[in-house]
Design a protein around this motif. Structure first.
Motif, short mmCIF file in Angstrom:
data_model
loop_
_atom_site.label_atom_id
_atom_site.label_comp_id
_atom_site.label_asym_id
_atom_site.label_seq_id
_atom_site.Cartn_x
_atom_site.Cartn_y
_atom_site.Cartn_z
N MET A 153 -7.25 -0.56 -16.21
CA MET A 153 -5.88 -0.09 -15.97
C MET A 153 -5.27 0.38 -17.28
O MET A 153 -5.21 -0.38 -18.26
N GLU A 197 1.69 6.70 -6.78
CA GLU A 197 0.38 7.06 -7.31
C GLU A 197 -0.09 5.99 -8.29
O GLU A 197 -0.56 6.27 -9.39
N GLN A 252 -2.23 2.89 -9.96
CA GLN A 252 -3.65 2.79 -10.30
C GLN A 252 -4.38 1.79 -9.41
O GLN A 252 -5.56 1.96 -9.13
N ALA A 253 -3.71 0.71 -9.05
CA ALA A 253 -4.39 -0.36 -8.32
C ALA A 253 -3.37 -1.22 -7.59
O ALA A 253 -2.17 -1.19 -7.89
N SER A 280 -5.97 4.00 -0.82
CA SER A 280 -6.88 4.75 -1.68
C SER A 280 -7.12 4.04 -3.00
O SER A 280 -8.12 4.29 -3.68
N GLN A 281 -6.22 3.14 -3.39
CA GLN A 281 -6.37 2.41 -4.65
C GLN A 281 -7.40 1.27 -4.50
O GLN A 281 -7.58 0.72 -3.41
N ASN A 282 -8.04 0.92 -5.62
CA ASN A 282 -8.83 -0.29 -5.64
C ASN A 282 -7.93 -1.50 -5.46
O ASN A 282 -6.79 -1.53 -5.93
N VAL A 287 1.20 -0.51 -11.52
CA VAL A 287 0.30 -1.32 -10.69
C VAL A 287 1.18 -2.09 -9.72
O VAL A 287 2.24 -2.60 -10.11
N CYS A 322 0.83 -1.22 0.00
CA CYS A 322 0.00 0.00 0.00
C CYS A 322 0.86 1.26 0.00
O CYS A 322 0.53 2.24 -0.69
N ALA A 324 2.25 1.73 -3.54
CA ALA A 324 1.19 2.20 -4.45
C ALA A 324 0.88 3.66 -4.20
O ALA A 324 0.67 4.44 -5.15
N ASP A 325 0.88 4.08 -2.93
CA ASP A 325 0.59 5.47 -2.60
C ASP A 325 1.71 6.38 -3.08
O ASP A 325 1.47 7.44 -3.68
#
Length: 475
Positions: A445, A374, A376-377, A397-399, A451, A367, A370-371
């Protein structure tokens, strides 16, 4: 949607077109209330759910909600009748009914000796769904007949629910009807079992044992409706697969001013235990008759989401209400509006507490990456669902796309916040290769965007490692 919507099916919502519209507005779990019907009644409904699942190309979950040992009083003479504050009534087993010529007090019968056993002077008793509150004032025959005094005025009717706040009941969570409904429900294709009036972990263990007898794995949702369940929450969370905060009956068992804090504490405990939690009862109740909710109701739904609930549930609103689809749409809109502030407030993703839990820290690391990128997922390969639930508990915040080869795990993951479950084939290639193939073919995506992928890869020293790999993948 990150927070999932559970909709109860009933006369107002059984038409396929109505169910289709509810799916369009975010419903992913349909609750089947076995208090009012049996598996044969729900069999064609489950088939409709499967048909909609194929039509939309997304998993949908059929949740069988078992009745449990709901306790009701018997017939009350001259029902309904008004009870005055301070009035004395008699509560006892049916064969203890006094001769009206000798005692004219209202007699409330309860044909359940287990509930009267251990009742003592000073203990509270609630009737008529908590609208009438009493205290035991005299023990006329131990465990059989009591005098109770009304603490407020109200209307008393026959066959209403009765509650003994804080008192342990020697009743199992599964009745004979529940056991029958459980097995027949699995036969017709339900995906999860909710058990009512859970008191302790033994109730969960008993339910799981019945499911094992059926030769399958089906997730268990423990409905917290008694103070005893709240007191035993940690032990229940070790065994249950998910939790429902059933505020209706729970509000009869505990003081109402304490209920909001109890709800918050349960949600927090569930997130720390990686157990999905549903908040239920009277969320948009005014919409049973009205096309718009009250301001207080919209705030209540938003607060449950801001507390971190995985799911919010509609009961009468969609089962018997005049506006089932509109109610779902309102709940979807509240959820979408609350999400941004929720993620901002918690400064997503959540950091784990300091503990030795490598799997949780792997999920948290994914996580964080990914944050920072930035991305996408976050895409998780998961066989049991644990990897996806751990990632969900960090509230990125991502799916979260959860790829699993198990259809039962697939539909269970509908309960988890932010998770989009997808079924994949197990044949050919390793886990990471299958995930990369999914990302390549996923229209959600965009090409060239990062990703974050998590998966498990066996090593020479460990052929069942769980999640041990994080990869940044550009489509």
């Amino acid at each position: 949607m990150h927070t999932k919507i559970v909709a109860t099916l009933g006369p107002a919502s059984l038409q396929p077109e109505t169910m289709r519209d509810m799916v369009r507005h975010g419903v992913r779990i349909f609750r089947l209330n076995f208090s009012h019907a049996d598996a044969a009644y729900f069999e064609p409904i489950v088939k409709t759910i499967r048909s909609l699942e194929s039509e939309f190309g997304i998993p949908l979950t059929a949740l069988a909600d078992l009745c449990g040992p709901k306790t009701r009083i018997g017939e009350v003479a001259d029902s309904p009748r008004t009870v005055g504050k301070g009035e004395s009534l008699l509560l006892g087993l049916p064969d203890e009914r006094p001769d009206p010529s000798r005692d004219e007090r209202v007699f409330v019968s309860l044909d359940m000796p287990e509930l009267l056993a251990g009742l003592r002077v000073g203990m509270p008793v609630n009737l008529s769904d908590g609208l009438l509150q009493f205290h035991v004032t005299r023990e006329l025959k131990a465990d059989r007949l009591y005098e109770i005094e009304a603490q407020n005025a109200g209307l008393l009717s026959s066959n209403k629910g009765i509650a003994f706040p804080g008192k342990h009941h020697a009743l199992p969570a599964l009745t004979a009807k529940d056991v029958k409904d459980l097995h027949e429900g699995i036969d017709v294709g339900v995906d999860a079992i909710a058990i009512s009036f859970v008191q302790n972990a033994n109730d969960v263990a008993m339910t799981k044992e019945e499911i094992r007898k059926h030769g399958v794995w089906v997730p268990v949702v423990s409905k917290l409706e008694r103070q005893n369940a709240v007191d035993n929450l940690d032990a229940i969370l070790k065994l249950t697969d998910a939790v429902m905060v059933a505020r209706g009956d729970l509000g009869l068992e505990c003081p109402l001013p304490e209920l909001p804090i109890i709800q918050k504490k349960i949600i927090r405990a569930c997130r720390h235990a990686q157990r999905p939690v549903i908040v239920a009862t009277q969320m948009l109740l005014s919409m049973v008759k009205n096309p718009i909710p009250t301001r207080a109701e919209t705030t209540d739904v938003a607060n449950a989401i801001l507390d971190g609930a995985d799911c919010v549930m509609l009961s009468e609103e969609t089962a018997v209400g005049d506006h089932p689809v509109e109610t779902v749409k309102v709940m979807q809109e509240i959820s979408e509006n609350a999400l941004g502030y929720y993620l901002e407030r918690i400064q997503a993703p959540y950091a784990p507490k300091r503990e030795k839990n490598p799997n949780k820290f792997v999920a948290y690391s994914a996580c964080l990456i990914a944050d920072n990128m930035e991305g996408q997922a976050i895409v998780c390969h998961t066989v049991s669902g644990t990897n996806a639930r751990l990632t969900s508990s960090r509230r990125p915040s991502q799916n979260i796309y959860a790829l699993t080869p198990d259809p039962r795990v697939l539909r269970f993951l509908n309960f988890a916040w932010g998770v989009k479950p997808r079924l994949i084939e197990t044949a050919g290639g390793d886990h990471m290769a299958r995930v990369e193939e999914f990302v390549t073919n996923c229209p959600d995506m965009a090409a060239g965007e990062p990703v974050v992928i998590t998966a498990g890869r066996p090593t020479p020293g460990n052929d069942m490692p769980g999640t041990n790999e994080i990869k940044i993948y550009y489509k």
